[in-house]
Scaffold this active site. Structure first.
Site, PDB file in Angstrom:
ATOM      1  N   LYS A  66      -8.542   1.899   1.175  1.00 42.35           N
ATOM      2  CA  LYS A  66      -7.134   2.170   0.877  1.00 42.35           C
ATOM      3  C   LYS A  66      -7.061   2.795  -0.512  1.00 42.35           C
ATOM      4  CE  LYS A  66      -2.552  -0.079   0.836  1.00 42.35           C
ATOM      5  NZ  LYS A  66      -1.799  -1.349   0.888  1.00 42.35           N
ATOM      6  N   SER A 141       2.086  -1.210   4.167  1.00 41.97           N
ATOM      7  CA  SER A 141       1.751   0.018   3.498  1.00 41.97           C
ATOM      8  C   SER A 141       0.352   0.548   3.827  1.00 41.97           C
ATOM      9  CB  SER A 141       1.850  -0.174   1.982  1.00 41.97           C
ATOM     10  OG  SER A 141       0.889  -1.097   1.525  1.00 41.97           O
ATOM     11  N   SER A 165       1.563  -5.883   4.187  1.00 40.86           N
ATOM     12  CA  SER A 165       0.968  -4.539   4.221  1.00 40.86           C
ATOM     13  C   SER A 165      -0.379  -4.438   4.919  1.00 40.86           C
ATOM     14  CB  SER A 165       0.826  -3.982   2.808  1.00 40.86           C
ATOM     15  OG  SER A 165       2.071  -3.536   2.339  1.00 40.86           O
TER      16      SER A 165
END
Lengths: 459, 95
Positions: A66, A141, A165
């Site tokens: 990420k 997210s 997330s």
């Protein structure tokens, strides 16, 4: 997990992953592909394997990172304009641990800028598309990471979970996603969002892979004073009773939840009963207020943590500024996405004089009630099984114009972060239209290992 | 409570944002909705409840009092800024 050996080389694994990443480029999963370095690292591992040297537990395993984890490989942007151009001179502890075991980062994945959002539509680089239906959101997210695993580009990806997330995009794409107990994995070198709730975790295709990754990534880190002493031991098989008591949260099983998600929950409950586990209904009335408390506490911490991004020391700097104050204001105004601005301003609102007691202090008290409610729940059952979201993945653009409607999608995930307890998203079939469904298993603090083991019973 | 234009301008000031007119209007609407939502906490009885600010189980985590080498050098850190001069970060005038 497919680890490199003499027959299947690390280079083969890495090249395959890179090829797949390119094949699925229209999903907009990656913000950076690490081609050159990844292949070089793979070749080094292959040489060591050929020589018969000992290699790590993740030797040659390609993974997706990420884009809010710092490492010198590629820019760390957190999908925000304000961090564009920032190549980190340091490496996050979690990354260092994975790489020490031979894992190879093939690319950085898209997220809502600064992890603010539930769809990746708040990314400066545009949204990632859902793995099951390109017209729908990937979730967020950590949307890029979830889709990278769901499309089988990589076997695992990293994520961060401040309010859902990891669990929510895992659910929207049909993969496993763990938010560990607060403090389990070091956050050193990860872009901060809300320090009292941020957690680092993973996306995988199996509980066993999750267990392996957690055993590698967990542990106390002198660089992060909020890491717990090592409690996660992969080799240790904690004896778990044959028959467990599983709680179903009454407040999360009503008409506001999509019928297909309720049906998925019912099926898993029946499966557990058939396996001899006991199901109990658990009432948690304070959870109704978790979302409001979350959207006070987290923006407050966001406002504080994001004040460091000012264009002076790193990242983007607006060039239109006459003086320093102007430089801060222009850089921040041009560099942050609208959702970043909303959260920072809400944070400054709830912390400002005259409103602190009514909002921030009130939310901190609500948090106490939520913590206690989880403690009470776990005095009555071993784990909880609940939906992750009220609805399956929705259409791109459907909620982006309505911040409150978007926040409401987080109502079932945020309370775990406020309480610091672990949650694991497990795949739970699909809707009639073929959209992925997931459920979350929730456990008391430091029950992560047992939670992962128990997930196997629900497969 | 009602969020007025002055409130948005004040919050933008606290947040260091140079908002455009359009943003002041849009954020005004959004923040009004969000504050309306979070204000429902009013209904929760928190009498005699202590606040929780963090859920980490440890307090006062100590380490040896010794110098720990930084991972990044001064040069590496300076290289991250847009403009530097004489080993310092250069910014426009402060006053």
């Amino acid at each position: 997990m497919k680890v490199a050996n003499k027959k299947v080389t690390a280079e083969r694994l890495v090249r395959d992953a890179l090829e797949k990443a390119k094949y699925f480029s229209d999903y907009h999963i990656f913000t950076f592909l690490n081609e050159e370095v990844a292949i070089k690292k793979a070749k080094e591992i292959d040489k060591r394997i050929a020589k018969g040297e000992k290699v790590g537990k993740l030797a040659g395993v390609p993974y997706a990172l990420k884009d809010n984890f710092l490492s010198p490989e590629g820019e760390t942007t957190a999908s925000a304009h304000i961090l564009e151009g920032f190549t980190a001179p340091v490496t996050a502890t979690a990354v260092a641990k994975l790489e020490a075991e031979g894992a190879i980062m093939i690319g950085r994945t898209n997220l809502d800028a600064f992890a603010h959002g539930s769809t990746t539509e708040n990314s400066y680089f545009g949204p990632t598309l859902n793995s099951h239906d390109k017209t729908r959101v990937a979730g967020g997210s950590s949307g890029g990471s979830a889709v990278a695993v769901a499309l089988d580009i990589v076997e695992f990806a990293t994520g961060t979970d401040t309010g859902g997330s990891i669990r929510q995009p895992a659910s929207f794409n049909g993969v496993y996603g763990l938010k560990p107990t607060f403090g389990t994995v070091s956050r050193y070198g990860v872009v901060a969002m809300a320090s009292s709730t941020d957690c680092i975790g993973f996306f995988t295709k199996t509980p066993d892979d999750m267990n392996l990754l957690m055993s590698i990534a967990a542990g106390q880190d002198p660089k992060d004073m909020t890491t717990l002493p090592d409690y996660y031991d992969e080799s240790e098989t904690k004896s778990q009773k044959d028959s467990l008591r599983i709680g179903v949260i009454k407040e999360f099983d009503n008409d506001s939840v999509s019928p297909e998600i309720r049906e998925a929950l019912k099926k898993k409950v029946e499966l557990l009963k058939a396996k001899g586990h006991e199901i109990v209904e658990v009432k948690m009335p304070s959870l109704k207020y978790a979302l409001a408390a979350y959207y006070i506490i987290v923006p407050a911490e966001v406002a504080s943590n994001l004040s460091r991004h000012d264009g002076v020391r790193y990242g983007f700097r607006s060039d239109k500024s006459a003086d320093l104050k102007n430089l801060y204001e222009n850089t921040r105004n041009e560099g942050f996405m609208p959702e970043n601005k909303r959260r920072i301003m809400i944070g400054n609102f709830v912390l400002s004089s005259g409103f602190y007691d009514a909002y921030f202090l009130k939310a901190a008290k609500a948090r106490t009630l939520i913590v206690k409610e989880y403690e009470k729940a776990f005095s009555k059952c071993d784990f909880l099984l609940a939906p992750v979201t009220p609805n399956p993945a929705f259409k791109l653009g459907e909620k982006i114009g309505d911040p409150v409607a978007m926040y409401l999608e987080d109502m079932m995930t945020v309370s775990l972060n406020l309480a610091g307890v672990p949650g694991l998203t497990i795949p739970a079939g699909e809707t009639k239209e073929g959209i992925a469904l997931g459920l979350q298993l929730i456990g008391p603090r430091q029950s992560d290992k047992n939670l992962i083991q128990f997930a196997k019973e629900l497969a | 409570m009602e969020i007025k234009r002055e409130d948005i301008i004040h919050l933008a000031e606290l947040s260091n944002f140079s908002l455009s007119e359009k943003e002041i209007e849009g954020l005004g609407k959004d923040l009004q909705e969000i504050i309306k939502y979070i204000s429902q906490l009013d209904q929760l009885d928190t009498n005699n409840i202590e606040p929780t600010y963090q859920v980490f189980d440890l307090e006062n985590v100590w380490r040896e009092d010794e110098i720990v080498e930084q991972e990044a050098t001064r040069e590496e850190l300076l290289a991250l800024t847009v403009e530097q001069k004489d080993h310092q970060i250069k910014v426009p005038k402060v006053l």
